[in-house]
Design an enzyme around this catalytic site. Structure first.
Site, mmCIF file in Angstrom:
data_model
loop_
_atom_site.group_PDB
_atom_site.id
_atom_site.type_symbol
_atom_site.label_atom_id
_atom_site.label_comp_id
_atom_site.label_asym_id
_atom_site.label_seq_id
_atom_site.Cartn_x
_atom_site.Cartn_y
_atom_site.Cartn_z
ATOM 1 N N TYR A 124 -59.947 -79.134 63.346
ATOM 2 C CA TYR A 124 -58.771 -79.966 63.098
ATOM 3 C C TYR A 124 -58.289 -80.691 64.353
ATOM 4 O O TYR A 124 -57.267 -81.367 64.312
ATOM 5 C CB TYR A 124 -57.621 -79.107 62.557
ATOM 6 C CG TYR A 124 -57.735 -78.821 61.088
ATOM 7 C CD1 TYR A 124 -58.735 -77.975 60.615
ATOM 8 C CD2 TYR A 124 -56.866 -79.380 60.167
ATOM 9 C CE1 TYR A 124 -58.859 -77.690 59.284
ATOM 10 C CE2 TYR A 124 -56.987 -79.104 58.819
ATOM 11 C CZ TYR A 124 -57.979 -78.263 58.380
ATOM 12 O OH TYR A 124 -58.099 -77.995 57.046
ATOM 13 N N LYS A 191 -66.447 -66.246 62.248
ATOM 14 C CA LYS A 191 -67.863 -66.357 61.887
ATOM 15 C C LYS A 191 -68.640 -66.256 63.212
ATOM 16 O O LYS A 191 -69.458 -67.122 63.557
ATOM 17 C CB LYS A 191 -68.111 -67.697 61.172
ATOM 18 C CG LYS A 191 -69.469 -67.846 60.566
ATOM 19 C CD LYS A 191 -69.615 -67.217 59.201
ATOM 20 C CE LYS A 191 -71.034 -67.306 58.720
ATOM 21 N NZ LYS A 191 -71.343 -66.495 57.545
ATOM 22 N N ASP A 225 -66.823 -65.070 55.329
ATOM 23 C CA ASP A 225 -67.366 -65.063 53.956
ATOM 24 C C ASP A 225 -67.125 -63.707 53.289
ATOM 25 O O ASP A 225 -66.726 -63.626 52.124
ATOM 26 C CB ASP A 225 -68.851 -65.471 53.917
ATOM 27 C CG ASP A 225 -69.650 -64.973 55.101
ATOM 28 O OD1 ASP A 225 -69.046 -64.443 56.045
ATOM 29 O OD2 ASP A 225 -70.886 -65.078 55.079
ATOM 30 N N ASP A 249 -56.846 -72.461 56.818
ATOM 31 C CA ASP A 249 -56.477 -73.415 55.773
ATOM 32 C C ASP A 249 -57.061 -72.971 54.432
ATOM 33 O O ASP A 249 -56.366 -72.888 53.412
ATOM 34 C CB ASP A 249 -57.019 -74.801 56.166
ATOM 35 C CG ASP A 249 -56.469 -75.901 55.282
ATOM 36 O OD1 ASP A 249 -55.496 -75.650 54.558
ATOM 37 O OD2 ASP A 249 -57.020 -77.004 55.311
#
Ligand code: NAD
Length: 361
Positions: A124, A191, A225, A249
């Site tokens: 972002y 991640k 995930d 988000d």
């Protein structure tokens, strides 16, 4: 004491829900002098700028704002006015409490967790290079030289910066929030197995910060995930989640789904000195001016605002009133009825009226 607060109605459904929220907040009796300022499409139409400096100055001066959603403009200098506001005011925390609302359509009961999203960097940051631009070509060449990896020449490029500084600042906020709100556990979401130098850095910093809270707040980390699946299967296992910007988000919308949807999910953007309160949802343009959408997320953002300005009694009364109206299920908008076509659904203002009546009862 009079609180001076900037009110930004925003676009789409923004003016209706901020008006509903303003009326409900005023019904608590808290003395607020609102300074109404424009941002978004209305600001562009009336003042020729999507984000007038005068609006930012008002928030800087008052230090607190209640903001409606703003439509992301297509084909302007801004990627998103919302992101621009957060960056201009240094609002590095996005705080999204996720609490079940009995009466709202949901597969779960008794969810009570908090999403803390880093607001200033990651994908972002707005550093992007268009396909085939001279800059994109240059970067592709540089990367080939530095990493010996080929990027296809017809690629667009978005940069994902994650810094030690911003990671420490957000994880520390999450632990301090956990301490002062009687929470038990912080989960850092990442991640890092794939993005070792960005998410890996976020995780390294999170583990380091966690040491300062050992014995007081538990800590764990989880790959994003897996987190998505665990949230659907076992949402009660989680307490405070801290995430880099993009995962934050996505996961906060997933979490809104756990408690009945975007109509009941409030939020706050917080910096060192300034805070801007807004619902998780966007401007839902197709519902603009129809007096149809749920004002609860905006009103509950107002509850967070009242707590921030230390009007705790008013915050509690307003939150209880919203929850009671939703639990009774009578004067609620379409999204809170058992089915979307329910003809007994009321409009935005009628739901606000029912909340105001509860406060005054
Ligand atoms: P959205 O959140 O505006 O709407 C998605 C759907 O969610 C709606 O069609 C509606 O079915 C439901 N919904 C949203 N708010 C609701 C409410 N209060 N009551 C009942 N149902 C509600 O998402 P979108 O359509 O993807 O985005 C529309 C615009 O808003 C885009 O321009 C987007 O960039 C912008 N946006 C702004 C913000 C912000 O201002 N902070 C946040 C998200 C999206």
């Amino acid at each position: 004491m009079t609180h001076k607060i900037t009110l930004i109605p925003g676009d789409g459904i923004g003016p209706e829900i901020t008006e509903a929220a303003r009326r409900c907040i005023e019904a608590t009796g808290v003395d607020i002098s609102w300074e109404e300022k424009l941002a978004g499409e209305t600001a562009r139409e009336k003042l020729g700028s999507l984000l007038p400096e005068d609006t930012l100055d008002s928030v800087r001066k008052n230090r607190v704002a209640l903001k409606g959603p703003i439509t992301t403009p297509v084909g302007s200098g801004f990627r998103s006015v919302n992101v621009a506001i957060r960056q201009a005011l240094g609002l590095y925390v996005c705080l999204r409490p996720i609490k079940s609302c009995p009466g709202a359509r949901s597969h779960y009961k008794d969810i009570d967790l908090v999403v803390i999203r880093e607001n200033s960097e990651d994908l972002y940051a707005g550093i992007e290079f268009q396909e085939s631009s001279p800059e994109a070509k240059r970067i592709i060449e540089e990367i080939k030289e530095c990493s010996k990896k080929e990027i296809r020449p017809d690629s667009g490029i978005s940069i994902k910066p994650i810094s030690r500084y911003a990671s420490r600042r957000i994880v520390k906020f999450a632990f301090e929030y956990a301490l002062s709100n009687n929470r038990k556990k912080v989960t850092a979401v990442h991640k890092a197995n794939i993005m070792k130098f960005t998410d890996g850095l976020f995780l390294e910093v999170a583990r380091d910060v966690a040491k300062d809270y050992e014995g007081r707040i538990a800590f764990e980390d989880m790959i994003v995930d897996n987190m998505a699946m665990q949230l659907v299967q076992r949402p009660h296992n989680f307490d405070v989640l801290v995430l880099p910007n993009l995962y934050g988000d996505i996961v906060s919308d997933l979490c809104a789904g756990l408690i009945g949807g975007l109509g009941v999910a409030p939020g706050a953007n917080i910096g060192e000195q300034i805070a801007v309160f807004e619902a998780v949802h966007g401007s839902a343009p197709k519902y603009r001016g129809l007096n149809k959408v749920n004002p609860a997320a905006m009103i509950l953002s107002g509850v967070l605002m009242l707590k921030y300005i230390e009007e705790n009694n008013a915050a509690e009364r307003l939150e209880n009133a919203v929850r009671e109206v939703i639990a009774e299920g009578k004067f609620v908008t379409y999204d809170l009825k058992p089915s979307s076509g329910d003809l007994t659904a009321v409009g935005t203002m009628e739901m606000a009226d029912a909340i105001i009546k509860k406060i005054s009862d």
